[in-house]
Design a protein around this motif. Sequence first.
Motif, PDB file in Angstrom:
ATOM      1  N   CYS A 193     -43.885 -27.932 -31.177  1.00 23.08           N
ATOM      2  CA  CYS A 193     -45.174 -28.610 -30.943  1.00 23.08           C
ATOM      3  C   CYS A 193     -46.068 -27.793 -30.003  1.00 23.08           C
ATOM      4  O   CYS A 193     -47.293 -27.816 -30.136  1.00 23.08           O
ATOM      5  N   ALA A 194     -45.450 -27.079 -29.055  1.00 27.47           N
ATOM      6  CA  ALA A 194     -46.216 -26.360 -28.034  1.00 27.47           C
ATOM      7  C   ALA A 194     -47.192 -25.355 -28.647  1.00 27.47           C
ATOM      8  O   ALA A 194     -48.339 -25.237 -28.202  1.00 27.47           O
ATOM      9  N   PHE A 195     -46.713 -24.629 -29.672  1.00 28.85           N
ATOM     10  CA  PHE A 195     -47.592 -23.644 -30.316  1.00 28.85           C
ATOM     11  C   PHE A 195     -48.804 -24.341 -30.935  1.00 28.85           C
ATOM     12  O   PHE A 195     -49.935 -23.882 -30.809  1.00 28.85           O
ATOM     13  N   LYS A 196     -48.521 -25.441 -31.603  1.00 29.51           N
ATOM     14  CA  LYS A 196     -49.571 -26.169 -32.315  1.00 29.51           C
ATOM     15  C   LYS A 196     -50.581 -26.782 -31.346  1.00 29.51           C
ATOM     16  O   LYS A 196     -51.780 -26.815 -31.627  1.00 29.51           O
ATOM     17  N   ILE A 197     -50.093 -27.230 -30.204  1.00 29.31           N
ATOM     18  CA  ILE A 197     -50.977 -27.845 -29.203  1.00 29.31           C
ATOM     19  C   ILE A 197     -51.829 -26.761 -28.524  1.00 29.31           C
ATOM     20  O   ILE A 197     -53.059 -26.835 -28.511  1.00 29.31           O
ATOM     21  N   GLY A 198     -51.170 -25.754 -27.984  1.00 31.42           N
ATOM     22  CA  GLY A 198     -51.878 -24.736 -27.210  1.00 31.42           C
ATOM     23  C   GLY A 198     -52.891 -23.955 -28.035  1.00 31.42           C
ATOM     24  O   GLY A 198     -53.966 -23.590 -27.550  1.00 31.42           O
ATOM     25  N   GLU A 199     -52.531 -23.714 -29.314  1.00 33.95           N
ATOM     26  CA  GLU A 199     -53.393 -22.883 -30.159  1.00 33.95           C
ATOM     27  C   GLU A 199     -54.534 -23.664 -30.816  1.00 33.95           C
ATOM     28  O   GLU A 199     -55.425 -23.073 -31.429  1.00 33.95           O
ATOM     29  N   HIS A 200     -54.468 -25.000 -30.702  1.00 34.57           N
ATOM     30  CA  HIS A 200     -55.523 -25.817 -31.326  1.00 34.57           C
ATOM     31  C   HIS A 200     -56.896 -25.370 -30.797  1.00 34.57           C
ATOM     32  O   HIS A 200     -57.049 -25.111 -29.596  1.00 34.57           O
ATOM     33  N   LEU A 201     -57.865 -25.275 -31.677  1.00 30.06           N
ATOM     34  CA  LEU A 201     -59.164 -24.709 -31.289  1.00 30.06           C
ATOM     35  C   LEU A 201     -59.858 -25.546 -30.211  1.00 30.06           C
ATOM     36  O   LEU A 201     -60.704 -25.030 -29.476  1.00 30.06           O
ATOM     37  N   ASP A 202     -59.512 -26.824 -30.086  1.00 31.27           N
ATOM     38  CA  ASP A 202     -60.097 -27.652 -29.020  1.00 31.27           C
ATOM     39  C   ASP A 202     -59.345 -27.511 -27.696  1.00 31.27           C
ATOM     40  O   ASP A 202     -59.754 -28.100 -26.703  1.00 31.27           O
ATOM     41  N   VAL A 203     -58.235 -26.748 -27.707  1.00 29.79           N
ATOM     42  CA  VAL A 203     -57.419 -26.660 -26.491  1.00 29.79           C
ATOM     43  C   VAL A 203     -57.420 -25.222 -25.944  1.00 29.79           C
ATOM     44  O   VAL A 203     -57.950 -24.953 -24.878  1.00 29.79           O
ATOM     45  N   ARG A 204     -56.784 -24.300 -26.655  1.00 28.43           N
ATOM     46  CA  ARG A 204     -56.669 -22.889 -26.245  1.00 28.43           C
ATOM     47  C   ARG A 204     -56.223 -22.756 -24.789  1.00 28.43           C
ATOM     48  O   ARG A 204     -56.904 -22.187 -23.936  1.00 28.43           O
ATOM     49  N   LEU A 205     -55.029 -23.313 -24.536  1.00 29.34           N
ATOM     50  CA  LEU A 205     -54.435 -23.210 -23.206  1.00 29.34           C
ATOM     51  C   LEU A 205     -52.959 -22.869 -23.356  1.00 29.34           C
ATOM     52  O   LEU A 205     -52.333 -23.238 -24.356  1.00 29.34           O
ATOM     53  N   PRO A 206     -52.382 -22.189 -22.367  1.00 27.83           N
ATOM     54  CA  PRO A 206     -50.953 -21.894 -22.431  1.00 27.83           C
ATOM     55  C   PRO A 206     -50.123 -23.163 -22.193  1.00 27.83           C
ATOM     56  O   PRO A 206     -50.580 -24.080 -21.511  1.00 27.83           O
ATOM     57  N   VAL A 207     -48.930 -23.165 -22.761  1.00 25.02           N
ATOM     58  CA  VAL A 207     -48.081 -24.354 -22.680  1.00 25.02           C
ATOM     59  C   VAL A 207     -46.706 -23.963 -22.133  1.00 25.02           C
ATOM     60  O   VAL A 207     -46.084 -23.006 -22.601  1.00 25.02           O
ATOM     61  N   ASN A 208     -46.260 -24.747 -21.162  1.00 24.17           N
ATOM     62  CA  ASN A 208     -44.977 -24.516 -20.508  1.00 24.17           C
ATOM     63  C   ASN A 208     -44.014 -25.633 -20.911  1.00 24.17           C
ATOM     64  O   ASN A 208     -44.265 -26.798 -20.621  1.00 24.17           O
ATOM     65  N   ILE A 209     -42.938 -25.260 -21.612  1.00 32.56           N
ATOM     66  CA  ILE A 209     -41.935 -26.253 -22.009  1.00 32.56           C
ATOM     67  C   ILE A 209     -40.768 -26.158 -21.027  1.00 32.56           C
ATOM     68  O   ILE A 209     -40.010 -25.190 -21.046  1.00 32.56           O
ATOM     69  N   ASN A 210     -40.642 -27.161 -20.171  1.00 35.14           N
ATOM     70  CA  ASN A 210     -39.604 -27.162 -19.136  1.00 35.14           C
ATOM     71  C   ASN A 210     -38.315 -27.805 -19.644  1.00 35.14           C
ATOM     72  O   ASN A 210     -38.358 -28.785 -20.377  1.00 35.14           O
ATOM     73  N   GLN A 211     -37.187 -27.228 -19.240  1.00 33.76           N
ATOM     74  CA  GLN A 211     -35.915 -27.904 -19.465  1.00 33.76           C
ATOM     75  C   GLN A 211     -35.032 -27.662 -18.246  1.00 33.76           C
ATOM     76  O   GLN A 211     -35.190 -26.663 -17.540  1.00 33.76           O
ATOM     77  N   ASP A 212     -34.089 -28.565 -18.023  1.00 33.05           N
ATOM     78  CA  ASP A 212     -33.226 -28.483 -16.841  1.00 33.05           C
ATOM     79  C   ASP A 212     -32.204 -27.371 -17.005  1.00 33.05           C
ATOM     80  O   ASP A 212     -31.435 -27.361 -17.976  1.00 33.05           O
ATOM     81  N   GLY A 213     -32.172 -26.455 -16.032  1.00 29.25           N
ATOM     82  CA  GLY A 213     -31.188 -25.378 -16.047  1.00 29.25           C
ATOM     83  C   GLY A 213     -29.781 -25.941 -16.121  1.00 29.25           C
ATOM     84  O   GLY A 213     -29.433 -26.863 -15.389  1.00 29.25           O
ATOM     85  N   PHE A 214     -28.971 -25.402 -16.993  1.00 31.56           N
ATOM     86  CA  PHE A 214     -27.581 -25.790 -17.247  1.00 31.56           C
ATOM     87  C   PHE A 214     -27.445 -27.186 -17.855  1.00 31.56           C
ATOM     88  O   PHE A 214     -26.814 -27.338 -18.883  1.00 31.56           O
ATOM     89  N   MET A 215     -28.058 -28.206 -17.235  1.00 32.76           N
ATOM     90  CA  MET A 215     -27.891 -29.569 -17.748  1.00 32.76           C
ATOM     91  C   MET A 215     -28.452 -29.696 -19.162  1.00 32.76           C
ATOM     92  O   MET A 215     -27.994 -30.514 -19.947  1.00 32.76           O
ATOM     93  N   SER A 216     -29.454 -28.858 -19.484  1.00 31.23           N
ATOM     94  CA  SER A 216     -29.955 -28.788 -20.860  1.00 31.23           C
ATOM     95  C   SER A 216     -29.734 -27.378 -21.418  1.00 31.23           C
ATOM     96  O   SER A 216     -29.241 -27.207 -22.528  1.00 31.23           O
TER      97      SER A 216
END
Lengths: 187, 408
Positions: free
Chosen positions: B156-179
Amino acid sequence: MLEIRWHSRAGQGAVTGAKGLASVVAETGKEVQAFAFYGSAKRGASMTAYNRVDDKPILNHEKYMKPDYVFILDPALAFTDDFTANSKESTKYIITTHLSKAELIAQIPEIQGMEDRVFVLDCFGIALDTIGRAIPNTPMLGAFIKVSGMFEVAEFQESMKSVLGKLSQKIIDANMVAIERAYNEVN
Amino acid sequence: MNSKVMDIKKIEVWDGNMAASQAFRQADVDVVAAYPITPSTPVVENYATFEANGYIDGEFVMVESEHAAMSACVGAAAAGGRVATATSSQGFALMVEVLYQAAGMRLPIVLAQVNRALAAPLNVNGDHSDMYLGRDSGWINVSTFSPQEVYDLTLCAFKIGEHLDVRLPVNINQDGFMSSHTAQNVRTLDDKTACDFIGPYQAVNAMLDFSKPVTHGVQTEEDWHFEHKAKQHDAMMRSRKVIDEVFAEFKALTGREYKAVESYGMEDAEVAIVAFGTTYETAKIVVDNLKKEGIKAGIISPRIFRPFPLEDIAAQLQHVKAIACMDRSAPGGSVGALYNEIAGALFNSPARPVLSNIIYGLGGRDMTVSTLTEIYKDLVKEAASGKLNGTIQRFVGVRGPELTYYNA
């Protein structure tokens, strides 16, 4: 929920074993989880790995566990690790050792009186004879399916083949023999 | 789509790192530039393996530091390509300068961030210090709770960030080791379905489009800087609409539903915990247990940390009597960020719940079902008395004398 704790030394394949078991169990439609305690892991250091198996998605991300099964992959860890920690009345122990069950229990007070819940086999001997390397993880899985009755041995071997996937045919065949021997020898 | 298709099962057993790597591969990224660091190293390792085995048509660039990694990403994105990278902790800290550049230049880079504590003392385990460090950098920040969610939300991140109304970088966080190092069942999409969902990359002001020369990263000073930053904030605020649309489209495709604010048991909750990451899922178990005892408990989590879903959170907390805001990051001399966000969200609403701040889980310290249950039991007492049991802030799960701060 079925929970397993692996006691191993880094490099003995506990993480690979836990992930392999998770992959095989997932093939049967169950939900699985496999993780390990890392830290500054060095080859040979004592470490633990974990499995959870359930019929519904696994939401629990705590590291704390009261295991149904405890696997000990290194003979010496039966003497140095606190492997009965957080145990239940029903926890079963599968221990790799060259000793007989009676000899082993006689030396470890924590498991005395648990003869019906302690199972032994020589994972190292089996691995050396079959795979040619002292990697005890697949023999331990063979012992587990016998003790748990979770799979038929042939069914488990088939699924394990796809998990071992990219290894050479010779190594895969050797692992299959190791699983079968462990299945037959655990007692 | 990459020319070589990978045969993957409908259900794979992947850890969060593999989930991120596979989403990158399926997104047909033009350039991945990375400098591996624990616990996100396998994201890069897996991707390099895919590349070595011919599954990646794009470029894979090993660089000499995380600052260089993000700089290469900025260059590649400005040139007009789809770009992604991964990092954690100290690596993320080294990237920070360039994170602001990426956001200010409106480059839709995707970052797989595996959350880890920040030194000193050195620690490779999971907490949210690095996520909080990037909070104001202008990146869309998404919190995930499991490897499945890492996979889904990275697509989803690519689709959101690249949308022409957005054009912003997206950071997908996950918990180290626990995820990141916990393998679980992940429902996958085949390569074509995943790639089609994201859609082709649309370049905007690409530097390699020589028919239309452009300049990126110019100096503006007092005359135009403010207007650029205002537009950037406005794009972030408007991205919420696109995020909701992409989540809806993803649900239509997979049946898996994501919301700007995730909640469980909140319909009738009188006590609630607010937390990020894997703690959310563990708390769901506790909520179910407590409901059986007749305790009306709930858990709520901002799925998107930025843009912050202030109104949605406030709406869902209106009937709650006691709330614990749980921050997995050392607050450095104040209440935790989540406490401030929730307090701020509620201040202009009628609700006046008892609001406490818990600092927990630093450096990977376990958050157990048992501790969460105790936290809820404390909340029940606070809900009954209508006031805090003690101070506003307390540390939970730390050894030594009790640490409590700020009187109500």
